[in-house]
Structure formats: C-alpha cells, structure tokens
Design an enzyme around this catalytic site. Structure first.
Site, PDB file in Angstrom:
ATOM      1  N   GLY A 210      38.800  42.080  34.298  1.00 24.92           N
ATOM      2  CA  GLY A 210      40.267  42.262  34.163  1.00 24.92           C
ATOM      3  C   GLY A 210      40.481  43.743  33.565  1.00 24.92           C
ATOM      4  O   GLY A 210      41.511  44.031  33.535  1.00 24.92           O
TER       5      GLY A 210
ATOM      6  N   PHE B 194      30.271  39.482  36.418  1.00 26.94           N
ATOM      7  CA  PHE B 194      30.823  38.153  37.104  1.00 26.94           C
ATOM      8  C   PHE B 194      29.783  37.628  38.265  1.00 26.94           C
ATOM      9  O   PHE B 194      30.040  36.744  38.841  1.00 26.94           O
ATOM     10  CB  PHE B 194      32.093  38.270  37.734  1.00 26.94           C
ATOM     11  CG  PHE B 194      32.432  39.511  38.456  1.00 26.94           C
ATOM     12  CD1 PHE B 194      31.686  39.713  39.563  1.00 26.94           C
ATOM     13  CD2 PHE B 194      33.733  40.266  38.171  1.00 26.94           C
ATOM     14  CE1 PHE B 194      32.022  40.872  40.436  1.00 26.94           C
ATOM     15  CE2 PHE B 194      33.974  41.304  39.199  1.00 26.94           C
ATOM     16  CZ  PHE B 194      32.948  41.846  40.285  1.00 26.94           C
TER      17      PHE B 194
ATOM     18  N   HIS C  13      38.799  40.014  47.003  1.00 25.34           N
ATOM     19  CA  HIS C  13      38.937  40.679  48.403  1.00 25.34           C
ATOM     20  C   HIS C  13      37.977  42.176  48.351  1.00 25.34           C
ATOM     21  O   HIS C  13      38.199  42.741  49.392  1.00 25.34           O
ATOM     22  CB  HIS C  13      40.654  41.046  48.607  1.00 25.34           C
ATOM     23  CG  HIS C  13      41.039  42.249  47.344  1.00 25.34           C
ATOM     24  ND1 HIS C  13      42.415  42.912  47.663  1.00 25.34           N
ATOM     25  CD2 HIS C  13      40.484  42.877  46.543  1.00 25.34           C
ATOM     26  CE1 HIS C  13      42.326  44.030  46.925  1.00 25.34           C
ATOM     27  NE2 HIS C  13      41.337  43.828  46.131  1.00 25.34           N
TER      28      HIS C  13
END
Length: 380
Positions: free
Chosen positions: A224, A269, A288
């Site tokens: 984030g 992640f 993406h």
C-alpha cells in the site's frame, strides 16, 4: 471551441463515459479532416510537446503563469536569466499548443491547461514520462527486434535497455531520488471514480464489516505504499470497526507518515501473508506490474491466511475482451516496457486467478471507459 462546447455544458459536469465519448468523437472528427501531410504533422508535433513542456518546467513558466496574471516575455525571461528571444520562441510554441495563452504581443498568461500543468502531481507524472517512459519507448522497436517479438521478457525490458541497467525499476529508482519522487507524484494523481463506491464497508447485511469485532482486521492494504488508500478508507468510514493494516517493504514503511487508525507492517508480498482471517485483502495496482507466474505467486501467498468469509480485492484495470480504449492500451504497453507485465482483459483475469487457485466472484467496475475495477476473488 467555446461556442462548439457551450450547449454541452462544462466538461467538469460530464461523467467519465460522456466526457471521454465527446473527446474521442471530436478527435475522430478532426482526424477525418486530415490529409496525409496533416497526419504526419500531428505525429511529429506529438513527439516534441513533452520536451517543450519539460523546458516550460525548467523555466518555471507554468507555475509563474498559473495565477492568470499576464506577464511579458521580459518578465518571464528575467526570472531564470534566459535570453528573451529564446523565451519568446518557447512561449510561442506553448501558446500555439494551447498550454498557455497569448494575450497580446510578447505578453502571455495562464489558462486551464497551465493550471493543470502547475499541479505538482501532474508535473511529476509528465517528468516521469520524459525521463523514463519516452526513452524506454524509443528503445522498444530495437528491443523487440532483438528479442524476436516475444511477449515474455525474461526479466529484461525495453526500460532496462534505455537506462543501461540490470536493476528492476523500483530498486533503480531508490538510487535516483528525483525519479522516485516523480513516480510517487504520478501515483498520487486521482483515478476516475473511486473503488470505495463499489465495496460495502458499511452494510448491515455484512456484519463482519459493518459491525466488526474490534480485534479483527477488516482491511489489509498489501503493497500500500505510504497509505493513500487506507487514509481514503478511513476518511469515508471514520467509525469503521476492526483493524486496518498497511503493508509494504521496510524502506517504504519507515518513511511513511503516520496515519491515525492505520497500523503499519513490514511485509514482502512474495512471502506468506502474516495477517490471518482479515475480511478484505486489498491489492491496488500491484498485479499489473508482474507477469502471470509472479502475479499468481503473490495471490497464492494470501490464500492460507484467509478466513471463510475473507475476500481478495484486486483494484486494477479489467479490460473488455474487445474494444479497449486507446488510453488503456497505452497503460498496457507501459507495463510491458517497464516490467514485462500487462493490463489484463476480463478473460485474462479469470485465467490468472484460476492459475492461483482462486475464482472471480464478480468484477465491480467504477470507471466505465478506462475500466478501473475491483475484482473480487475467493479460493476455489
């Protein structure tokens, strides 16, 4: 032009679909009037405009004229010690391209485009394009020829060729703070619509969200950055029950300003998700950046942490299988030249999620032309 648009009302009052339809229709009409020479001139000028905008930034033209007060060539030249004759030629180009306004001989003022160009977020986006995207696009034809026009890049992209580096963009950008700042400014430009309009965070039919246990994590903002979306969530739902956790790499978390009500956590992640049983795991503009194999790995790392009612929210473009808008195709190619990745069509999202062991519950589109969407996914 004002007379042409007057019956339609101010563009700010048009929604995305009608505004873009009008813009595209006007462009198509103008192109229909072109001779081959006209078309050549249009493309030649397109290759020059960004360089002239960069010069406008270097000379502080847009910020100086943004107040709307007319200023002479001499005033503008003196600000940076520039040659008045050269300054007049730069200003003439910018005015002819409707980026500033010429009010009289050797006098210029700002217009709507000038105000937009003086916005630091827009400036960052355009300077990022000048320094990063344009050189990568210049390298793209030769890169494709050398790689026999293959879609899979093997980790080396046109950007690597243009920047003469083996580093991925983000590690490279950390060594180039000015470029990193431009990128962050670009990422802060608001998208059309809001993902918050399509996710029912306060909904009596979803007690796990609307009346969440204070100890449960409601929202995990994976990758984030410094927390723009977590802050937007809290601004819209200040009384939201449960925890909000923002995750990113250590260097990002360390420099992120604190946000009341948001817990910051260091997490990669590509490793298993440490927050167990959250209601929503949110990824905005993450997948993406990655080819399917890597994107599937990111998703697989979330699945073991999910509770029975958990959902993954993928905030990305979900392109139609046909008839993709020209700007969405530009973003798709940007992902290719920078990361060897892609913007995915609806069919490609279904395929990726299936590969990761997930299924699409629904796709909630919040910008109907660009197709900014939230893909809601759960384990198969």
């Amino acid at each position: 032009m004002d007379n042409l648009l007057a019956p339609l009302g101010a563009s700010s009052h048009l929604d995305e679909a009608n505004r873009v339809r009008l813009q595209d229709g006007l462009r198509e009409a103008a192109e229909a009037l072109e001779t081959p020479y006209d078309m050549m001139i249009r493309f030649l000028n397109a290759g020059r405009q960004l360089s002239m905008i960069k010069i406008g930034y270097d000379l502080d033209i847009f910020t100086t004229l943004a107040d709307g007060e007319p200023k002479s060539v001499e005033q503008l030249a003196a600000h940076k010690g520039a040659d008045p004759l050269l300054m007049s030629r730069v200003l003439r180009f910018l005015s002819a391209n409707r980026l500033i306004a010429e009010t009289s001989k050797d006098v210029f003022a700002g217009n709507q485009s000038t105000k937009s160009l003086s916005d630091p977020r827009i400036q960052g986006g355009l300077l990022h394009a000048f320094h990063i995207s344009v050189p990568a696009y210049q390298a793209l034809p030769e890169y494709l020829e050398e790689n026999k026009y293959q879609n899979i890049t093997g980790g080396q992209c046109a950007w690597h060729k243009s920047a003469n580096t083996d580093l991925e963009f983000f590690p490279w950008a950390k060594q180039n703070p000015k470029i990193l700042r431009y990128f962050q400014q670009l990422m802060s430009v608001p998208r059309e619509g809001s993902w918050l309009d399509v996710i029912p965070f306060v909904d009596p039919s979803v007690p796990a969200v609307g009346d969440a246990d204070a100890d449960r994590t409601v929202f995990v903002d994976i990758g984030g950055n410094i927390g723009h979306q977590s802050a937007r969530l809290l601004a819209k739902h200040p009384n939201l029950g449960g925890k909000i956790i923002l995750q990113d790499l250590e260097e990002t978390v360390q420099r992120a300003p604190k946000i009341e009500g948001v817990e910051f956590m260091v997490h990669d992640f590509f490793k298993e998700q440490p927050v167990k049983g959250a209601k929503y795991y949110y990824l905005r503009a993450i997948l993406h950046d990655w080819e399917d194999d890597k994107a599937a790995d990111i998703l697989r790392n979330i699945i073991p942490a999910m509770a029975e009612d958990s959902q993954i929210l993928i905030d990305d473009l979900a392109l139609p299988n046909t008839g993709v808008h020209w700007w969405s195709t530009c973003i798709d190619m940007q992902m290719y030249i920078m990361h060897g990745a892609m913007e995915r069509t609806v069919d490609q999202w279904h395929s990726l999620l299936d590969k990761a062991g997930l299924k699409v519950v629904e796709i909630r589109t919040y910008s109907p032309v660009m197709r900014n969407s939230v893909i809601v996914a759960v384990p198969k």
